[in-house]
Design an enzyme around this catalytic site. Sequence first.
Site, PDB file in Angstrom:
ATOM      1  N   LYS A   1       0.815  -1.235   0.000  1.00  0.00           N
ATOM      2  CA  LYS A   1       0.000   0.000   0.000  1.00  0.00           C
ATOM      3  C   LYS A   1       0.833   1.262   0.000  1.00  0.00           C
ATOM      4  CE  LYS A   1       0.394  -1.467   4.411  1.00  0.00           C
ATOM      5  NZ  LYS A   1       0.131  -2.690   5.121  1.00  0.00           N
TER       6      LYS A   1
ATOM      7  N   GLU B   1      -4.998  -5.475  -5.534  1.00  0.00           N
ATOM      8  CA  GLU B   1      -6.140  -5.878  -4.697  1.00  0.00           C
ATOM      9  C   GLU B   1      -5.728  -6.056  -3.227  1.00  0.00           C
ATOM     10  OE1 GLU B   1      -9.740  -6.515  -5.550  1.00  0.00           O
ATOM     11  OE2 GLU B   1      -9.403  -6.085  -3.450  1.00  0.00           O
TER      12      GLU B   1
ATOM     13  N   VAL C   1      -5.259  -3.016   0.029  1.00  0.00           N
ATOM     14  CA  VAL C   1      -6.273  -2.479   0.951  1.00  0.00           C
ATOM     15  C   VAL C   1      -7.196  -3.615   1.389  1.00  0.00           C
ATOM     16  CG1 VAL C   1      -8.149  -0.818   1.276  1.00  0.00           C
ATOM     17  CG2 VAL C   1      -6.269  -0.264  -0.281  1.00  0.00           C
TER      18      VAL C   1
ATOM     19  N   GLY D   1      -6.559  -6.385   2.941  1.00  0.00           N
ATOM     20  CA  GLY D   1      -6.020  -7.754   2.896  1.00  0.00           C
ATOM     21  C   GLY D   1      -6.760  -8.609   1.887  1.00  0.00           C
TER      22      GLY D   1
ATOM     23  N   ILE E   1      -9.999  -8.971   1.516  1.00  0.00           N
ATOM     24  CA  ILE E   1     -11.354  -8.521   1.126  1.00  0.00           C
ATOM     25  C   ILE E   1     -11.311  -7.986  -0.303  1.00  0.00           C
ATOM     26  CG2 ILE E   1     -13.261  -6.957   1.644  1.00  0.00           C
ATOM     27  CD1 ILE E   1     -12.069  -6.545   4.421  1.00  0.00           C
TER      28      ILE E   1
ATOM     29  N   GLY F   1       2.004 -11.510  18.505  1.00  0.00           N
ATOM     30  CA  GLY F   1       2.362 -11.346  17.090  1.00  0.00           C
ATOM     31  C   GLY F   1       1.287 -10.651  16.272  1.00  0.00           C
TER      32      GLY F   1
ATOM     33  N   GLU G   1       3.086  -5.222  15.333  1.00  0.00           N
ATOM     34  CA  GLU G   1       4.520  -5.183  15.018  1.00  0.00           C
ATOM     35  C   GLU G   1       5.300  -4.722  16.249  1.00  0.00           C
ATOM     36  OE1 GLU G   1       5.800  -5.651  11.881  1.00  0.00           O
ATOM     37  OE2 GLU G   1       3.941  -5.721  10.722  1.00  0.00           O
TER      38      GLU G   1
ATOM     39  N   LYS H   1      -4.247   3.531   2.914  1.00  0.00           N
ATOM     40  CA  LYS H   1      -5.314   2.703   2.336  1.00  0.00           C
ATOM     41  C   LYS H   1      -6.503   3.558   1.915  1.00  0.00           C
ATOM     42  CE  LYS H   1      -3.928  -1.431   4.907  1.00  0.00           C
ATOM     43  NZ  LYS H   1      -4.079  -2.124   6.196  1.00  0.00           N
TER      44      LYS H   1
ATOM     45  N   GLY I   1      -2.927 -10.632   7.446  1.00  0.00           N
ATOM     46  CA  GLY I   1      -2.576 -12.047   7.645  1.00  0.00           C
ATOM     47  C   GLY I   1      -2.059 -12.662   6.360  1.00  0.00           C
TER      48      GLY I   1
HETATM   49  N1  HSE Z   1      -0.552  -3.729   9.613  1.00  0.00           N
HETATM   50  C1  HSE Z   1      -1.691  -3.906   8.779  1.00  0.00           C
HETATM   51  C2  HSE Z   1      -2.917  -4.107   9.654  1.00  0.00           C
HETATM   52  C3  HSE Z   1      -1.476  -5.094   7.881  1.00  0.00           C
HETATM   53  O1  HSE Z   1      -2.785  -4.274  10.878  1.00  0.00           O
HETATM   54  O2  HSE Z   1      -4.026  -4.049   9.159  1.00  0.00           O
HETATM   55  C4  HSE Z   1      -2.330  -5.122   6.667  1.00  0.00           C
HETATM   56  O3  HSE Z   1      -2.088  -4.053   5.812  1.00  0.00           O
END
Ligand code: HSE
Length: 401
Positions: free
Chosen positions: A100, A124, A127, A129, A131, A182, A185, A200, A297
């Site tokens: 992104k 795709e 934005v 993930g 979806i 996890g 980050e 996004k 994910g």
């Molecule tokens: N760090 C992003 C989130 C990952 O938590 O949505 C997906 O772009």
Amino acid sequence: MIKIAVLGYGTVGSGVVEVIETNKTDINKKAGEDLAVKYILDLRDFPGDPYEKKVVHDFDVILQDEEVKIICETMGGATYAYDYTKKALLAGKSVCTSNKELVAAHGPELLRLARENHCNYLFEASVGGGIPIIRPLNYSLTAEHIDGITGILNGTTNYILTKMDRDGADFEDVLKEAQEKGYAERNPEADVEGYDACRKIAILSSLMTGKSVNYEDIYTEGITKITALDFKYAGQMNKSVKLLAFSQDTEDGFFAMVAPFMISKDHPLYIVRDVFNAVYVHGNMLGDSMYYGRGAGKLPTASAVVSDVVDCARHQGKTIMCFWDEEQVKVADIGLAKRKFFVRVSADKREAAMAAFGALAEINVGIAEEFAFMTQTMSEKEFTENIEKLGGCINRIRIMA
Ligand code: HSE
């Protein structure tokens, strides 16, 4: 047989390889040809990995291989990824990305390069993930004038806010737990400060307008100042707090923003919990539609990248139309945007707050030291001036209508 290269063998890149392997029968049928990963570019080696022999460290190997027609860019960042993407498109190789940051910064230029070289730049996965949201905006809602998009576009912050709401926990504690599991980050800044959601919504806003919405023009506020007590007040008001990213094309201008908002239980985005994302789109004929699913994910994001690979395989030598011109959209001053606000001030400011805001609705959760209230609808500018008259507040949260 179409040969593919994957740039970056991290979470999403390894997911791309896994999706192509796991679903090869379906994917090959839908692509109309067999797909095969020929190279994986990474700085590291992966001894023992079934794909270790495909790992290369030099992008030129991929660039110069005529057999490679499609490249999955899952490296992230806007430096090497930008350079490699441009070179690939100039060589007529299609690029599918989850990046992104790069799409928000250079989308229209990369789309133009793709058009000029009869290939595709598809994003795709950038934005929401897994979806499908880019494709609906690009190909499905083509009979609509889309005038509003509101999204929960960041899984990390939605997970943190959901936990804070459910457990009455404070931000720092939930963030720490999310990092241990996890979900967040080690450096969570891009997520918790709203920068990820900002990029996004810039991408979605550009597709909505067909022009370029610069992410740097979007007012962005994160969730670090939201507390357990804010959720107690929100609960009292039958609301929750969500990090929303939205853009609205109105008679008064084009507004875009990322910020925590209080939303009511009857708002469709209220039920979007944990790491899930949702995008709520308003079109002038269709009305409201909502796109919901896993916004982050490994496999959900990789699935979206591979869906773009399939689209590239189906459109070899042809560029799929994407309306995103380089012309910039003027983003309106948020001072002009009107809404209600939830405010907390110290109890000694009760009279001053009533004088400054006029009619207001008090919210009482039994905290004697505070006076909390919901304002009438007013502009952001007027609200800020009133808060300045009070010498500041403990916290304030915008309310989504
Ligand atoms: N760090 C992003 C989130 C990952 O938590 O949505 C997906 O772009």
